[in-house]
Motif scaffolding. Structure first.
Motif, short mmCIF file in Angstrom:
data_model
loop_
_atom_site.label_atom_id
_atom_site.label_comp_id
_atom_site.label_asym_id
_atom_site.label_seq_id
_atom_site.Cartn_x
_atom_site.Cartn_y
_atom_site.Cartn_z
N THR A 25 0.83 -1.19 0.00
CA THR A 25 0.00 0.00 0.00
C THR A 25 0.87 1.26 0.00
O THR A 25 2.08 1.19 0.18
CB THR A 25 -0.93 0.03 1.23
OG1 THR A 25 -0.13 0.07 2.41
CG2 THR A 25 -1.85 -1.17 1.26
N LYS A 26 0.22 2.38 -0.16
CA LYS A 26 0.91 3.68 -0.20
C LYS A 26 1.70 3.94 1.07
O LYS A 26 2.77 4.54 1.04
CB LYS A 26 -0.14 4.76 -0.41
CG LYS A 26 0.37 6.14 -0.63
CD LYS A 26 -0.83 7.06 -0.88
CE LYS A 26 -0.41 8.45 -1.19
NZ LYS A 26 -1.59 9.31 -1.42
N ASP A 27 1.20 3.44 2.21
CA ASP A 27 1.87 3.68 3.48
C ASP A 27 2.72 2.50 3.96
O ASP A 27 3.14 2.45 5.10
CB ASP A 27 0.86 4.10 4.56
CG ASP A 27 -0.34 3.18 4.67
OD1 ASP A 27 -0.46 2.27 3.84
OD2 ASP A 27 -1.15 3.37 5.58
N THR A 41 -3.97 4.00 0.88
CA THR A 41 -3.42 3.63 2.18
C THR A 41 -4.10 2.35 2.69
O THR A 41 -5.12 1.94 2.16
CB THR A 41 -3.63 4.75 3.21
OG1 THR A 41 -5.04 4.91 3.43
CG2 THR A 41 -3.00 6.05 2.77
#
Length: 82
Positions: A22-24, A59
């Motif tokens: 994921t983005k995070d 996220t």
């Protein structure tokens, strides 16, 4: 050395199982990633590039909301803290 795990189902991610990030920075297994696309087969680990890019632009909280994970499911540890 700790094993990498899917933040949704907490299954260990091996070399033969597809995973996305994921983005995070959270990892998601291919089986859970494919749950985001209802047209995908349920028991496959292969993740198309388009779906992988979609996951990497969101996220972990957003993915959890899309999969309708209840708040009672404990949130897994961030990979940087392991």
């Amino acid at each position: 050395m700790s094993k990498k795990k899917c933040f949704i189902c907490n299954n260990t991610l091996g070399m033969l199982k597809a995973s996305c990030i994921t983005k995070d920075g959270y990892l998601i297994c291919g089986k859970d990633a494919n749950r985001l696309d209802p047209s995908r087969p349920k028991n496959t680990y292969r993740v198309p590039i388009k779906l992988s890019k979609f996951i990497s632009s969101h996220t972990a909280n957003e993915i959890g909301d899309l999969l309708v994970i209840s708040a009672t499911v404990p949130y897994k540890e961030h990979p940087d803290n392991i």
